[in-house]
Design a protein around this motif. Structure first.
Motif, PDB file in Angstrom:
ATOM      1  N   PHE A 101      24.500 -27.897   4.207  1.00  0.00           N
ATOM      2  CA  PHE A 101      24.250 -29.109   4.995  1.00  0.00           C
ATOM      3  C   PHE A 101      23.430 -30.079   4.152  1.00  0.00           C
ATOM      4  O   PHE A 101      22.474 -29.694   3.483  1.00  0.00           O
ATOM      5  CB  PHE A 101      23.488 -28.801   6.284  1.00  0.00           C
ATOM      6  N   VAL A 102      23.820 -31.346   4.205  1.00  0.00           N
ATOM      7  CA  VAL A 102      23.084 -32.409   3.501  1.00  0.00           C
ATOM      8  C   VAL A 102      22.713 -33.482   4.518  1.00  0.00           C
ATOM      9  O   VAL A 102      23.572 -33.940   5.287  1.00  0.00           O
ATOM     10  CB  VAL A 102      23.948 -33.028   2.377  1.00  0.00           C
TER      11      VAL A 102
ATOM     12  N   THR B 225      22.129 -38.778   9.162  1.00  0.00           N
ATOM     13  CA  THR B 225      23.314 -38.079   9.661  1.00  0.00           C
ATOM     14  C   THR B 225      23.509 -36.813   8.834  1.00  0.00           C
ATOM     15  O   THR B 225      23.391 -36.842   7.604  1.00  0.00           O
ATOM     16  CB  THR B 225      24.572 -38.956   9.569  1.00  0.00           C
ATOM     17  N   GLN B 226      23.802 -35.710   9.518  1.00  0.00           N
ATOM     18  CA  GLN B 226      24.034 -34.451   8.808  1.00  0.00           C
ATOM     19  C   GLN B 226      25.471 -34.379   8.303  1.00  0.00           C
ATOM     20  O   GLN B 226      26.415 -34.647   9.040  1.00  0.00           O
ATOM     21  CB  GLN B 226      23.755 -33.264   9.738  1.00  0.00           C
ATOM     22  N   LEU B 227      25.597 -34.010   7.010  1.00  0.00           N
ATOM     23  CA  LEU B 227      26.910 -33.786   6.396  1.00  0.00           C
ATOM     24  C   LEU B 227      27.133 -32.284   6.251  1.00  0.00           C
ATOM     25  O   LEU B 227      26.207 -31.540   5.923  1.00  0.00           O
ATOM     26  CB  LEU B 227      26.962 -34.447   5.015  1.00  0.00           C
ATOM     27  N   ALA B 228      28.349 -31.860   6.491  1.00  0.00           N
ATOM     28  CA  ALA B 228      28.666 -30.432   6.401  1.00  0.00           C
ATOM     29  C   ALA B 228      29.711 -30.191   5.309  1.00  0.00           C
ATOM     30  O   ALA B 228      30.736 -30.886   5.257  1.00  0.00           O
ATOM     31  CB  ALA B 228      29.174 -29.926   7.748  1.00  0.00           C
ATOM     32  N   PHE B 229      29.413 -29.226   4.451  1.00  0.00           N
ATOM     33  CA  PHE B 229      30.337 -28.825   3.378  1.00  0.00           C
ATOM     34  C   PHE B 229      30.610 -27.330   3.537  1.00  0.00           C
ATOM     35  O   PHE B 229      29.667 -26.519   3.530  1.00  0.00           O
ATOM     36  CB  PHE B 229      29.722 -29.091   2.003  1.00  0.00           C
TER      37      PHE B 229
ATOM     38  N   ALA C 205      28.538 -30.568  -3.712  1.00  0.00           N
ATOM     39  CA  ALA C 205      27.438 -30.801  -2.771  1.00  0.00           C
ATOM     40  C   ALA C 205      26.192 -30.030  -3.179  1.00  0.00           C
ATOM     41  O   ALA C 205      25.067 -30.516  -3.014  1.00  0.00           O
ATOM     42  CB  ALA C 205      27.869 -30.409  -1.358  1.00  0.00           C
ATOM     43  N   ASN C 206      26.383 -28.850  -3.734  1.00  0.00           N
ATOM     44  CA  ASN C 206      25.241 -28.031  -4.138  1.00  0.00           C
ATOM     45  C   ASN C 206      24.552 -28.562  -5.398  1.00  0.00           C
ATOM     46  O   ASN C 206      23.490 -28.070  -5.780  1.00  0.00           O
ATOM     47  CB  ASN C 206      25.678 -26.579  -4.345  1.00  0.00           C
TER      48      ASN C 206
ATOM     49  N   LYS D 220      35.564 -36.253   1.280  1.00  0.00           N
ATOM     50  CA  LYS D 220      35.479 -36.873  -0.040  1.00  0.00           C
ATOM     51  C   LYS D 220      34.030 -37.210  -0.335  1.00  0.00           C
ATOM     52  O   LYS D 220      33.311 -37.726   0.531  1.00  0.00           O
ATOM     53  CB  LYS D 220      36.337 -38.146  -0.089  1.00  0.00           C
ATOM     54  N   LEU D 221      33.574 -36.929  -1.547  1.00  0.00           N
ATOM     55  CA  LEU D 221      32.206 -37.192  -1.961  1.00  0.00           C
ATOM     56  C   LEU D 221      32.205 -37.966  -3.278  1.00  0.00           C
ATOM     57  O   LEU D 221      32.864 -37.559  -4.240  1.00  0.00           O
ATOM     58  CB  LEU D 221      31.431 -35.875  -2.135  1.00  0.00           C
TER      59      LEU D 221
END
Length: 584
Positions: free
Chosen positions: A37-38, A47-51, A63-64, A99-100
């Protein structure tokens, strides 16, 4: 387009929408089972992002690698969170990232960009652009914007016209020190930065602009404290064909409007207190009336009992702290040490405990019996469980010392609640104050303040007794604004300069343009100025105005972020015909 939504607006109603966000990485949390989670932050929220590794392993690995304060853009699907966060407006949803894009990497910040940061004042001032990312600081600036916006809107509806006045002006030695600016095109001559637009707004009244205001930068080269900065912002106002009552009603209305719109608070009509009563009962011309604890004079009850300290004092004053008889000896010693600090300067402190059984115990029992102490308690309206605290000395000094003690005790007893707002006007200030060493009078406010009409005759016989047509707005012990009815008559203005020790030539040299303007039909006029920084800090519950200014100076008047003031190149100094000589 970098984003189609911000980080504070998505809710459950947006589930299944594909959206694009951009912002800064607040923090990331790598959980077991291939989930990261980011928290993505922008000015509007988080806002929480989920990967999920099983969804997209490459994206999960990217993401890590994200660090704090990386600037990123994501596109993804809004979905309902399984573990909701009720502390966030967006806490019911998260974004399943598809997409990141890393827009910019960041070094590890020198302090955490969070509400409760681990950064001290100095480091946060050095990296102020990072400190401004924190929600509490940003909220203060948003509050400042709202107050300024509402002020403009309110005054516009009352036909006030916003007019900009010059920043480079002539120096006026009266009052605080000017900041001086050398003129390259006029060697050996200098501008000053304005301490206020006072003269120009009066000239605007002569010009027929009968309602003026300006949210304006002002500058004073003076020692700093929590409510002062070398540059500050005023809500500056002036009106023609008005008296003191008109000005007070207009800006009391503005203040009530700001409290209602910004804070949702209905403020009652402001009480008024004369300067003389403010000093008598509070020892201050900006009394904090959120709590009582008024001064009580005891001189006549303390004399003739062989206590030399009281007998030799011009003034003996007390405050009654309700319910504070339980103060321990250590606490009382702490209060004694407090008033003996050099910045307060009292020689000591006398106390009387009103015990629950009706007996009175004091630090001067050797000199005063129960009957004596009972008279003190009656005058102080003290009841069992209360604590009487007494300071003595020269009247003016002792009152100021008792004022500091009152505020300290009020703080200790929890009586200075930042969510309670007590507003008032202080009126009938002295027009002049005398410097005994220089044996001359100075203007209490400024030399353009009108004396009360009934006191004008005293300018010749007793200048110190003349009262000013002046008024200060005080909120919770803070002077937020002040102003006066102005002198608009050349003859009276000339008389004022004479009392202040100006020769006719000096008055003409410094203020000739104003005196000349008065000859061409100056209307009666009056005005005031609010300290915007102080007003915002009160609304925000801050202890210092620094935290509601985007880029403030520190306590030494330095901007540690850009390292100013700084040494100037010799070439620049030569152009200005300035030779620098630093004395040890």
């Amino acid at each position: 387009m970098y984003r189609d939504h911000n980080c504070g607006e998505l809710r459950l109603k947006d589930v299944n929408k594909e959206i694009t966000l951009a912002g800064w990485v607040q923090k990331s949390r790598k959980l077991g089972g291939g989930i990261t989670f980011v928290d993505l932050r922008d000015r509007y929220g988080i806002t929480q992002l989920a990967f999920y590794k099983e969804e997209n392993e490459t994206l999960y690995e990217e993401a890590n690698k994200l660090g704090r304060e990386f600037v990123i853009q994501i596109t993804g699907l809004v979905q309902e969170r399984s573990s909701k966060n009720n502390n966030l407006p967006t806490g019911e949803i998260e974004i399943l990232v598809k997409k990141l894009t890393i827009l910019n990497k960041s070094e590890l910040p020198p302090f955490t960009i969070e509400d409760d940061t681990d950064g001290g004042d100095d480091i946060r001032m050095k990296y102020r652009y990072l400190d401004l990312r924190r929600t509490p600081v940003r909220n203060n600036l948003e509050l400042r914007h709202k107050i300024a916006f509402e002020t403009r809107s309110y005054l516009d509806k009352l036909n006030f016209l916003e007019v900009e006045t010059p920043i480079l002006i002539g120096s006026t030695p009266e009052g605080a020190r000017d900041f001086i600016v050398p003129s390259r095109m006029n060697p050996g001559e200098f501008y000053a930065l304005p301490q206020s637009p006072q003269l120009f707004k009066q000239l605007l009244m002569v010009s027929g602009f009968d309602r003026y205001f300006q949210i304006v930068k002002c500058f004073r080269d003076e020692d700093l404290r929590a409510d002062r900065q070398p540059e500050f912002t005023q809500i500056d106002c002036e009106m023609s064909f008005v008296n003191q009552e008109d000005v007070i009603n207009t800006f009391e209305g503005l203040t009530k409007h700001l409290f209602k719109v910004i804070k949702g608070i209905d403020i009652p009509d402001f009480p008024r207190i004369t300067y003389a009563d403010a000093m008598k009962y509070y020892g201050s011309d900006k009394p904090d009336t959120r709590f009582e604890m008024k001064f009580v004079e005891l001189k006549d009850l303390t004399t003739g009992k062989d206590f030399v300290v009281f007998d030799s004092s011009e003034y003996v004053g007390a405050i009654c702290a309700k319910g504070a008889a339980s103060y321990t000896r250590k606490q009382l010693d702490g209060l004694t040490d407090f008033v003996k600090r050099p910045q307060i300067g009292a020689k000591g402190l006398v106390y009387v405990r009103c015990e629950m059984d009706g007996t009175l115990k004091s630090s001067v029992d050797k000199f005063y019996n129960q009957e004596d102490l009972k008279k003190w308690a009656e005058r102080c309206q003290a009841e069992p469980g209360d604590l009487i605290l007494i300071i003595c000395g020269e009247t003016e000094k002792a009152q100021k010392q008792l004022c500091e003690l009152r505020l300290e005790v009020g703080e200790q007893l929890g009586l200075r609640n930042k969510d309670v707002f007590n507003c008032l006007w202080v009126v009938d200030f002295p027009l002049l104050e005398k410097d005994e060493e220089l044996d001359r009078y100075f203007a209490k406010h400024h030399p353009f303040t009108s004396p009360k009409e009934e006191d004008i005759a005293l300018l010749d016989s007793n200048p110190g007794a003349v009262r000013a047509n002046a008024y200060d707005m005080v909120i919770n012990g803070v002077e937020v604004g002040g102003g006066s009815v102005r002198i608009y008559n050349s003859e009276l203005q000339g008389k004022m300069f004479e009392v202040l020790g100006f020769t006719e030539e000096k008055a003409q040299a410094q203020f000739g343009f104003l005196l000349n303007a008065f000859k061409y039909g100056a209307p009666p006029h009056a005005g005031l100025a609010f300290g915007l920084d102080r007003l915002v800090s009160l609304f925000a519950g801050l202890d210092s105005i620094r935290d509601c200014i985007a880029f403030p100076k520190n306590n030494s008047g330095r901007d540690v972020m850009i390292d100013a003031p700084s040494v100037i190149d010799q070439e620049q100094l030569d152009e200005l015909n300035i030779k620098v000589e630093i004395k040890d």
